[in-house]
Design a protein around this motif. Structure first.
Motif, PDB file in Angstrom:
ATOM      1  N   ILE A  18      -1.469  20.729   4.618  1.00 36.69           N
ATOM      2  CA  ILE A  18      -0.152  20.101   4.661  1.00 36.69           C
ATOM      3  C   ILE A  18      -0.192  18.842   3.796  1.00 36.69           C
ATOM      4  N   VAL A  19       0.589  18.838   2.733  1.00 36.85           N
ATOM      5  CA  VAL A  19       0.562  17.726   1.776  1.00 36.85           C
ATOM      6  C   VAL A  19       1.800  16.867   1.976  1.00 36.85           C
ATOM      7  N   SER A  20       1.590  15.584   2.224  1.00 34.26           N
ATOM      8  CA  SER A  20       2.745  14.694   2.441  1.00 34.26           C
ATOM      9  C   SER A  20       3.171  14.038   1.137  1.00 34.26           C
ATOM     10  N   GLU A  21       4.386  13.560   1.112  1.00 29.56           N
ATOM     11  CA  GLU A  21       4.845  12.684   0.043  1.00 29.56           C
ATOM     12  C   GLU A  21       4.121  11.342   0.211  1.00 29.56           C
ATOM     13  N   PRO A  22       4.025  10.551  -0.869  1.00 28.86           N
ATOM     14  CA  PRO A  22       3.385   9.231  -0.716  1.00 28.86           C
ATOM     15  C   PRO A  22       4.343   8.254  -0.026  1.00 28.86           C
ATOM     16  N   GLU A  82       6.852   2.014  -9.850  1.00 32.20           N
ATOM     17  CA  GLU A  82       5.771   2.943 -10.216  1.00 32.20           C
ATOM     18  C   GLU A  82       4.623   2.877  -9.210  1.00 32.20           C
ATOM     19  N   LEU A  83       3.979   4.021  -9.048  1.00 31.30           N
ATOM     20  CA  LEU A  83       2.825   4.056  -8.162  1.00 31.30           C
ATOM     21  C   LEU A  83       1.592   3.542  -8.877  1.00 31.30           C
ATOM     22  N   GLY A  84       0.693   2.926  -8.124  1.00 31.51           N
ATOM     23  CA  GLY A  84      -0.579   2.494  -8.689  1.00 31.51           C
ATOM     24  C   GLY A  84      -1.538   3.674  -8.775  1.00 31.51           C
ATOM     25  N   THR A  85      -2.721   3.400  -9.339  1.00 29.89           N
ATOM     26  CA  THR A  85      -3.749   4.448  -9.417  1.00 29.89           C
ATOM     27  C   THR A  85      -4.337   4.674  -8.031  1.00 29.89           C
ATOM     28  N   ARG A  86      -4.480   5.950  -7.651  1.00 28.35           N
ATOM     29  CA  ARG A  86      -4.923   6.225  -6.284  1.00 28.35           C
ATOM     30  C   ARG A  86      -6.370   6.679  -6.226  1.00 28.35           C
ATOM     31  N   THR A  87      -6.949   6.509  -5.060  1.00 31.26           N
ATOM     32  CA  THR A  87      -8.224   7.148  -4.758  1.00 31.26           C
ATOM     33  C   THR A  87      -7.967   8.127  -3.623  1.00 31.26           C
ATOM     34  N   GLU A  88      -8.852   9.086  -3.476  1.00 29.84           N
ATOM     35  CA  GLU A  88      -8.690  10.073  -2.422  1.00 29.84           C
ATOM     36  C   GLU A  88      -9.954  10.085  -1.575  1.00 29.84           C
ATOM     37  N   THR A  89      -9.838   9.670  -0.319  1.00 28.96           N
ATOM     38  CA  THR A  89     -10.996   9.671   0.571  1.00 28.96           C
ATOM     39  C   THR A  89     -10.984  10.954   1.387  1.00 28.96           C
ATOM     40  N   ALA A  95       0.843  -1.195   0.000  1.00 26.12           N
ATOM     41  CA  ALA A  95       0.000   0.000   0.000  1.00 26.12           C
ATOM     42  C   ALA A  95       0.881   1.248   0.000  1.00 26.12           C
ATOM     43  N   VAL A  96       0.394   2.290  -0.679  1.00 23.31           N
ATOM     44  CA  VAL A  96       1.097   3.583  -0.704  1.00 23.31           C
ATOM     45  C   VAL A  96       0.086   4.652  -0.295  1.00 23.31           C
ATOM     46  N   ILE A  97       0.477   5.466   0.673  1.00 25.26           N
ATOM     47  CA  ILE A  97      -0.471   6.442   1.207  1.00 25.26           C
ATOM     48  C   ILE A  97       0.160   7.830   1.306  1.00 25.26           C
ATOM     49  N   GLY A  98      -0.567   8.819   0.862  1.00 25.21           N
ATOM     50  CA  GLY A  98      -0.156  10.224   1.050  1.00 25.21           C
ATOM     51  C   GLY A  98      -1.329  10.985   1.657  1.00 25.21           C
ATOM     52  N   LEU A  99      -1.060  11.847   2.614  1.00 22.42           N
ATOM     53  CA  LEU A  99      -2.161  12.561   3.271  1.00 22.42           C
ATOM     54  C   LEU A  99      -2.133  14.053   2.967  1.00 22.42           C
ATOM     55  N   GLU A 100      -3.306  14.636   2.841  1.00 27.14           N
ATOM     56  CA  GLU A 100      -3.465  16.086   2.783  1.00 27.14           C
ATOM     57  C   GLU A 100      -4.223  16.467   4.057  1.00 27.14           C
ATOM     58  N   ILE A 101      -3.541  17.166   4.948  1.00 29.20           N
ATOM     59  CA  ILE A 101      -4.154  17.503   6.237  1.00 29.20           C
ATOM     60  C   ILE A 101      -4.515  18.983   6.264  1.00 29.20           C
ATOM     61  N   ALA A 114      -7.263  11.199   2.554  1.00 25.87           N
ATOM     62  CA  ALA A 114      -6.285  10.110   2.457  1.00 25.87           C
ATOM     63  C   ALA A 114      -6.209   9.605   1.023  1.00 25.87           C
ATOM     64  N   ASN A 115      -5.012   9.713   0.426  1.00 25.29           N
ATOM     65  CA  ASN A 115      -4.769   9.177  -0.914  1.00 25.29           C
ATOM     66  C   ASN A 115      -4.172   7.788  -0.766  1.00 25.29           C
ATOM     67  N   VAL A 116      -4.813   6.807  -1.403  1.00 22.62           N
ATOM     68  CA  VAL A 116      -4.382   5.421  -1.223  1.00 22.62           C
ATOM     69  C   VAL A 116      -4.261   4.746  -2.581  1.00 22.62           C
ATOM     70  N   SER A 117      -3.156   4.026  -2.763  1.00 20.13           N
ATOM     71  CA  SER A 117      -3.035   3.152  -3.936  1.00 20.13           C
ATOM     72  C   SER A 117      -2.323   1.890  -3.500  1.00 20.13           C
ATOM     73  N   ILE A 118      -2.360   0.880  -4.351  1.00 20.23           N
ATOM     74  CA  ILE A 118      -1.562  -0.313  -4.055  1.00 20.23           C
ATOM     75  C   ILE A 118      -0.751  -0.666  -5.299  1.00 20.23           C
TER      76      ILE A 118
HETATM   77  P1  ADP Z   1      -4.164  16.543  -5.858  1.00 17.00           P
HETATM   78  O1  ADP Z   1      -3.884  17.950  -5.482  1.00 17.00           O
HETATM   79  O2  ADP Z   1      -4.842  16.382  -7.157  1.00 17.00           O
HETATM   80  O3  ADP Z   1      -4.882  15.797  -4.793  1.00 17.00           O
HETATM   81  P2  ADP Z   1      -1.336  15.888  -5.490  1.00 17.00           P
HETATM   82  O4  ADP Z   1      -0.331  15.488  -6.520  1.00 17.00           O
HETATM   83  O5  ADP Z   1      -1.143  17.192  -4.808  1.00 17.00           O
HETATM   84  O6  ADP Z   1      -2.761  15.793  -6.120  1.00 17.00           O
HETATM   85  O7  ADP Z   1      -1.310  14.737  -4.428  1.00 17.00           O
HETATM   86  C1  ADP Z   1      -2.054  14.751  -3.294  1.00 17.00           C
HETATM   87  C2  ADP Z   1      -1.606  13.667  -2.339  1.00 17.00           C
HETATM   88  O8  ADP Z   1      -1.683  12.384  -2.943  1.00 17.00           O
HETATM   89  C3  ADP Z   1      -0.179  13.788  -1.857  1.00 17.00           C
HETATM   90  O9  ADP Z   1      -0.193  13.593  -0.456  1.00 17.00           O
HETATM   91  C4  ADP Z   1       0.560  12.661  -2.547  1.00 17.00           C
HETATM   92  O10 ADP Z   1       1.604  12.156  -1.742  1.00 17.00           O
HETATM   93  C5  ADP Z   1      -0.530  11.637  -2.701  1.00 17.00           C
HETATM   94  N1  ADP Z   1      -0.351  10.731  -3.838  1.00 17.00           N
HETATM   95  C6  ADP Z   1      -0.066  11.067  -5.101  1.00 17.00           C
HETATM   96  N2  ADP Z   1      -0.032   9.959  -5.874  1.00 17.00           N
HETATM   97  C7  ADP Z   1      -0.303   8.901  -5.077  1.00 17.00           C
HETATM   98  C8  ADP Z   1      -0.429   7.492  -5.309  1.00 17.00           C
HETATM   99  N3  ADP Z   1      -0.287   6.944  -6.500  1.00 17.00           N
HETATM  100  N4  ADP Z   1      -0.738   6.724  -4.248  1.00 17.00           N
HETATM  101  C9  ADP Z   1      -0.922   7.254  -3.032  1.00 17.00           C
HETATM  102  N5  ADP Z   1      -0.818   8.558  -2.763  1.00 17.00           N
HETATM  103  C10 ADP Z   1      -0.510   9.389  -3.773  1.00 17.00           C
END
Ligand code: ADP
Ligand code: MG
Length: 478
Positions: free
Chosen positions: A155-159, A208-215, A6-12, A197-201
């Motif tokens: 606050i936007v995190s790296e994935p 490469e990262l998978g396609t993510r969804t954003e909850t 799983a790969v997760i990035g958060l926007e807080i 919460a951005n989540v992909s697997i």
């Molecule tokens: P947006 O503004 O459209 O939501 P961003 O590129 O700013 O897009 O990314 C938002 C968040 O999604 C960031 O926290 C980033 O780390 C995370 N993110 C981007 N790609 C992925 C992915 N494939 N899987 C999980 N998280 C991701």
């Protein structure tokens, strides 16, 4: 079956604790009657101009410094254009290409003694939108613009996170930071601290990262954990069924404990960002940066380090204590007022106290047992008046409001029995009444010793001094 990662990035989103809004003088206080705290600027009336609130800038800079980020010397506000009934201007003032904070990092504890650094891509200043009220109205929607223009940092995190647990521990760390810095009350029920919460697997090992969804809009740590775990499981199912994950925005439904699609990439927003011509670029001079640096309080990391040095705590205990500023202060106050070892104080704060707070859903500030009450309780263990076990009962009595430690000891007769003669009499009695166990012990079954100790404790309701019981039993059974 493939191994998935799983790969997760958060926007807080963090609501800043300013008195007034980011571009107007209206109050930001929570809970007022709808639309009583929205002025012409917040209502988006024609001909008004936004004026930037210095406090909001100062707080964003503080955050940037705290996470070792680059604070931009020059940042720009941009219009994010979209239509929504609770956004009367037709755009939200945010930041886009030039955010105030970039490239920070935060270390999280993984719980097994190891640490991991999570990258912070950026943090930008923006205004909150108003609120649409659906429930109170039968066939219409109410609009409350009190929240419009409230300052936020996003606050936007790296994935960089790999599990729901890591995501929660990152979110908790950010929460503790903004509380330490005093830049937000972090109140999640009131929406002052929420996250997407951005989540992909992806197959383990794939780069490469998978396609993510954003909850969207998760407003409790538990929901974040549940929503991410649900998404990971759902996406694995989708891929293993031979289908593809659709990039989309989803909502978490706490009642059903599931996420559901909200809108898909096809309807993805094009916000047509452009620099807001009503606002000048913000220039942060080195003197201002220096001045804000001087205002930085002791942060959790430094505090934890000091706790290990000053109180001899181990790293894990120190980490646990400093997670909450209030818990850390409570610990220090207790430690200063008791003869008990710091380690014991730490155990009580993270153990008994924490459990009781959780059970009653209370903040430490409203704990029925104050730090001085706990200090006295621990002193009574130290001076031998009570055992550690009885102390836990007394703690619960104090929690229930039955008085302070000394009055509870007296009224319930909990004073420890340290009279050697009295204990010896009981030891003799227990040995006399259990000849079979005595036989077993004498034939080499050492474990039976615990049985004898237990019997003496039982007769005395746990009040006998355990060291003395042990010593006298050993002598008796020699
Ligand atoms: P947006 O503004 O459209 O939501 P961003 O590129 O700013 O897009 O990314 C938002 C968040 O999604 C960031 O926290 C980033 O780390 C995370 N993110 C981007 N790609 C992925 C992915 N494939 N899987 C999980 N998280 C991701
Ligand atoms: Mg996003």
């Amino acid at each position: 079956m493939a191994q998935w990662e799983a790969v997760i990035g958060l926007e807080i989103h963090v609501q800043l604790a300013t008195q007034s809004k980011i571009f107007s003088a209206a109050s930001t206080a929570f809970g007022a009657e709808p639309n009583t705290q929205a002025c012409a600027v917040d209502l988006g009336l024609p001909g008004v101009l936004p004026v930037l609130n210095y406090e909001a800038v100062r707080m964003a800079v503080m955050f940037g410094l705290a996470v070792n980020a680059a604070v931009s010397q020059r940042c720009v506000f941009a219009r994010k254009n979209y239509f929504y009934p609770d956004l009367p201007k037709g755009y939200q003032i945010s930041q886009y290409e030039l955010p105030i904070v970039a490239r920070g990092q935060l270390e999280i504890a993984l719980g097994d003694g190891s640490y991991k650094v999570i990258g912070i891509t950026r943090a930008h200043l923006e205004e909150d939108a108003g609120k649409s009220l659906h429930e109170e109205f039968a066939d219409s929607t109410g609009i409350d613009l009190n929240r419009a223009g409230t300052p936020l940092i996003e606050i936007v995190s790296e994935p960089d996170m790999r599990s729901a647990k890591e995501a929660v521990s990152y979110m908790k760390k950010i929460h503790s930071f903004v509380r330490y810095l005093g830049i937000s009350d972090g109140n999640m029920q009131e929406g002052s601290f929420r996250c997407d919460a951005n989540v992909s697997i992806r197959p383990a090992g794939q780069k490469e990262l998978g396609t993510r969804t954003e909850t969207k809009n998760l407003n409790s740590f538990r929901f974040v954990e549940r929503a991410i775990d649900f998404e990971i499981a759902r996406q694995i199912d989708v891929l293993e069924d031979g289908n593809e994950v659709v990039q989309e925005t989803r909502l978490y439904d706490a009642v059903q404990d599931e996420t559901r699609p909200m809108r898909s990439k096809e309807e993805a927003d094009d916000y047509r960002y452009f620099p807001d011509p009503d606002l000048l670029p913000v220039v942060i001079r080195p003197e201002m940066l220096e001045e804000i640096k001087q205002q930085l309080p002791e942060l959790p990391g430094e505090k934890a380090l000091r706790f290990t040095q000053e109180y001899g705590l181990n790293a894990q205990d120190a980490e646990n204590l400093v997670l909450s500023k209030e818990a850390a202060e409570y610990f220090e106050q207790t430690a200063r007022n008791t003869n008990a070892e710091a380690k014991r104080v730490a155990n009580w704060v993270t153990g008994e106290l924490n459990a009781a707070l959780n059970q009653d859903d209370l903040e430490i500030a409203s704990s029925p047992v104050s730090s001085s009450m706990l200090a006295k309780l621990l002193n009574r263990i130290e001076d031998g008046t009570i055992s550690g076990k009885i102390a836990k009962d007394i703690f619960r009595s104090m929690w229930a409001g039955e008085g302070d430690v000394d009055s509870i000891i007296e009224s319930k007769g909990l004073r420890q029995i340290t009279d050697t003669l009295e204990i010896e009499t009981l030891v003799n009695q227990v040995v006399r009444e259990n000849p079979a166990q005595v036989e077993q012990f004498k034939s080499g079954k050492d474990k039976v010793f615990g049985f004898f100790v237990g019997q003496v404790m039982k007769i005395t309701g746990g009040k006998a001094n355990p060291q003395q019981v042990n010593r006298l039993l050993r002598e008796k059974l020699k």
